[in-house]
Design a protein around this motif. Structure first.
Motif, PDB file in Angstrom:
ATOM      1  N   ARG A  32      -0.528 -37.584  80.631  1.00 33.82           N
ATOM      2  CA  ARG A  32      -1.508 -37.020  81.565  1.00 33.82           C
ATOM      3  C   ARG A  32      -0.842 -36.143  82.625  1.00 33.82           C
ATOM      4  O   ARG A  32      -1.426 -35.158  83.073  1.00 33.82           O
ATOM      5  N   VAL A  34       2.264 -34.500  82.608  1.00 32.69           N
ATOM      6  CA  VAL A  34       3.125 -33.352  82.302  1.00 32.69           C
ATOM      7  C   VAL A  34       2.328 -32.241  81.596  1.00 32.69           C
ATOM      8  O   VAL A  34       1.271 -32.498  81.018  1.00 32.69           O
ATOM      9  N   PRO A  35       2.839 -31.003  81.620  1.00 29.05           N
ATOM     10  CA  PRO A  35       2.150 -29.911  80.920  1.00 29.05           C
ATOM     11  C   PRO A  35       2.107 -30.162  79.405  1.00 29.05           C
ATOM     12  O   PRO A  35       2.967 -30.853  78.860  1.00 29.05           O
ATOM     13  N   ASN A  36       1.122 -29.556  78.743  1.00 28.43           N
ATOM     14  CA  ASN A  36       0.966 -29.747  77.294  1.00 28.43           C
ATOM     15  C   ASN A  36       2.233 -29.386  76.521  1.00 28.43           C
ATOM     16  O   ASN A  36       2.559 -30.010  75.512  1.00 28.43           O
ATOM     17  N   GLU A  37       2.927 -28.356  76.999  1.00 26.43           N
ATOM     18  CA  GLU A  37       4.140 -27.916  76.298  1.00 26.43           C
ATOM     19  C   GLU A  37       5.194 -29.029  76.251  1.00 26.43           C
ATOM     20  O   GLU A  37       5.966 -29.106  75.299  1.00 26.43           O
ATOM     21  N   TRP A  39       4.823 -32.729  76.584  1.00 27.42           N
ATOM     22  CA  TRP A  39       4.558 -33.890  75.717  1.00 27.42           C
ATOM     23  C   TRP A  39       4.480 -33.472  74.253  1.00 27.42           C
ATOM     24  O   TRP A  39       4.918 -34.196  73.356  1.00 27.42           O
ATOM     25  N   SER A  40       3.911 -32.276  74.002  1.00 28.28           N
ATOM     26  CA  SER A  40       3.708 -31.885  72.599  1.00 28.28           C
ATOM     27  C   SER A  40       5.028 -31.488  71.929  1.00 28.28           C
ATOM     28  O   SER A  40       5.172 -31.641  70.721  1.00 28.28           O
ATOM     29  N   ARG A  41       6.012 -30.999  72.714  1.00 27.85           N
ATOM     30  CA  ARG A  41       7.317 -30.686  72.128  1.00 27.85           C
ATOM     31  C   ARG A  41       8.000 -31.973  71.676  1.00 27.85           C
ATOM     32  O   ARG A  41       8.497 -32.073  70.561  1.00 27.85           O
TER      33      ARG A  41
ATOM     34  N   GLN B   2      -3.264 -30.970  80.007  1.00 30.56           N
ATOM     35  CA  GLN B   2      -4.327 -30.118  80.526  1.00 30.56           C
ATOM     36  C   GLN B   2      -5.334 -29.864  79.397  1.00 30.56           C
ATOM     37  O   GLN B   2      -5.014 -29.183  78.432  1.00 30.56           O
ATOM     38  N   ILE B   3      -6.514 -30.449  79.578  1.00 32.10           N
ATOM     39  CA  ILE B   3      -7.571 -30.238  78.602  1.00 32.10           C
ATOM     40  C   ILE B   3      -8.688 -29.492  79.303  1.00 32.10           C
ATOM     41  O   ILE B   3      -9.115 -29.886  80.390  1.00 32.10           O
ATOM     42  N   ILE B  13      -6.754 -27.346  73.980  1.00 31.71           N
ATOM     43  CA  ILE B  13      -5.440 -27.899  74.377  1.00 31.71           C
ATOM     44  C   ILE B  13      -4.448 -26.745  74.364  1.00 31.71           C
ATOM     45  O   ILE B  13      -3.704 -26.546  73.402  1.00 31.71           O
ATOM     46  N   ASP B  14      -4.454 -25.975  75.445  1.00 26.61           N
ATOM     47  CA  ASP B  14      -3.578 -24.801  75.508  1.00 26.61           C
ATOM     48  C   ASP B  14      -2.111 -25.210  75.588  1.00 26.61           C
ATOM     49  O   ASP B  14      -1.759 -26.142  76.310  1.00 26.61           O
ATOM     50  N   GLY B  15      -1.281 -24.493  74.840  1.00 26.41           N
ATOM     51  CA  GLY B  15       0.161 -24.716  74.923  1.00 26.41           C
ATOM     52  C   GLY B  15       0.682 -25.836  74.049  1.00 26.41           C
ATOM     53  O   GLY B  15       1.884 -26.101  74.032  1.00 26.41           O
ATOM     54  N   LYS B  16      -0.205 -26.522  73.354  1.00 30.24           N
ATOM     55  CA  LYS B  16       0.261 -27.624  72.490  1.00 30.24           C
ATOM     56  C   LYS B  16       1.157 -27.076  71.378  1.00 30.24           C
ATOM     57  O   LYS B  16       0.805 -26.110  70.712  1.00 30.24           O
TER      58      LYS B  16
END
Lengths: 86, 200
Positions: A32, A34-37, A39-41, B2-3, B13-16
Motif C-alpha cells: 500500500r 510504495v509506488p506500483n513500480e 512492489w511490482s518489480r 496507487q490504484i 494500476i499504472d506503472g505495474k
C-alpha cells in the motif's frame, strides 16, 4: 524423542499460521505504501523465477492431471472426474 | 499501491511491471473474449494486486458456448500455440465443460502455468460475471470478480493459502469496499472474517 517408539514434533502449526498471517498483513501494508513500480518489480522477479523453474519439471500432462485429481479428491470427496478436474 | 478508477469503473494500476504470468493470462483471455465473456476468480486476483506468491493455475469462468462456437474457439486457441491438457479431442473437452468440469489450457510444450476454465454454473459465478471489474495495466485489460465476493469466497475455500489471500485483499482494499456486500456474501457462504481480522 522420548522413550520407546514415540516421537515428538516441536512444530506448532497454529503459531506458524499466525506468523504467516502477520507477515501477509505486513507485506500488504508495504504494498500500500510504495509506488506500483516498486512492489511490482519485486513481485515480477519472484513470479518470473517461479515460471522459469516450472518449465524445467519433468512432468507429463497425465501425471500432472493425476496429481490434481488426487488433490481434488482429498478436498472434496466425490466431486472429481477422471481428468483431474474438480 | 496507487490504484485509480476510470469513469467507467475500470481499475487502473499504472506503472505495474508486467510478469510472464500476466502475459500468459492476457494472451488466453484475449482469445476467450472473442467468443464469450469471462471472469477471473480466486488466487490470481490477489496476485494481480501484488500478493507475493507463484501459482500454477489461473481460475476463470466463461459464459456458456454452444458446440459450434466452442469448436471455433478451440481451433483458434490451438492455432495460436495453446492446447488443452485434458484431452486432444475437442469434443471430449466440450463434454467435460457441459458436465460442469474444468478444463486446463496451457502453452504448447508447457504444463505450468495453465488456465483452469469452467462454464459458469451457480449464482456466485453469475454474480462474479455480471459485476466483473475491468483491470488495466500496461497494454493489458482483464476482467476480475468483485473483491467483495473474492474475500468471502477465499475464506470459504479455507486452505491456509486461501485465507492468506483473503487477508491480503482485505488489508489492501478494506477502505474501498462495500462492507454490507462483503457481510452479505459472508453470511451466504457461512464464513466469518473476525478470526482473521476481517471485520465488516
Amino acid at each position: 524423542m522420548s522413550g520407546g517408539n514415540r516421537m515428538e514434533l516441536g512444530f506448532d502449526r497454529e503459531k506458524n499460521r499466525q506468523e504467516r498471517l502477520a507477515f501477509v498483513r505486513e507485506y500488504a501494508q508495504w504494498v500500500r505504501r510504495v509506488p506500483n513500480e516498486v512492489w511490482s518489480r519485486e513481485q515480477a522477479d519472484l513470479i518470473d523465477a517461479f515460471l522459469a523453474n516450472a518449465g524445467s519439471y519433468a512432468l507429463s500432462r497425465s501425471r500432472y492431471l493425476e496429481m490434481h485429481q488426487a488433490l481434488a479428491k482429498r478436498r472434496r470427496p466425490g466431486s472429481v472426474d477422471n481428468h483431474g478436474s474438480a | 499501491m496507487q490504484i485509480t478508477s476510470a469513469p467507467d469503473g475500470t481499475i487502473l494500476i499504472d506503472g505495474k511491471v508486467v510478469t510472464g504470468l500476466d502475459r500468459f493470462v492476457a494472451s488466453v483471455t484475449e482469445i476467450i473474449e472473442q467468443y464469450a465473456r469471462y471472469v477471473i476468480v480466486s488466487g490470481y486476483v490477489a496476485i494481480l494486486f501484488g500478493r507475493a506468491r507463484g501459482t500454477e493455475d489461473i481460475d476463470l469462468f466463461i459464459d456458456y458456448m454452444d458446440r459450434d462456437t466452442f469448436r471455433s474457439f478451440a481451433e483458434e486457441l490451438l492455432a495460436r500455440g495453446f492446447y488443452f491438457l485434458n484431452s486432444d479431442d475437442v469434443g471430449e473437452i466440450y463434454s467435460m465443460l457441459r458436465d460442469g468440469l474444468a478444463v486446463r489450457i496451457a502453452e504448447e510444450e508447457r504444463i505450468i502455468p495453465n488456465v483452469e476454465m469452467k462454464f459458469k454454473k451457480d449464482d456466485f459465478d453469475r454474480y462474479a460475471m455480471t459485476m466483473a471489474r475491468a483491470v488495466m495495466f500496461d497494454d493489458i485489460r482483464l476482467f476480475i470478480s468483485p473483491i467483495e465476493l473474492q474475500i468471502p469466497y477465499k475464506l470459504y475455500l479455507g486452505s491456509d493459502k486461501d485465507i492468506e489471500d483473503a487477508v491480503y485483499l482485505w488489508v489492501l482494499f478494506c477502505e474501498m469496499l462495500d462492507g454490507d456486500l462483503v457481510r452479505s456474501f459472508m453470511e451466504r457462504l457461512h464464513v466469518r472474517g473476525e478470526p482473521y481480522g476481517i471485520g465488516v
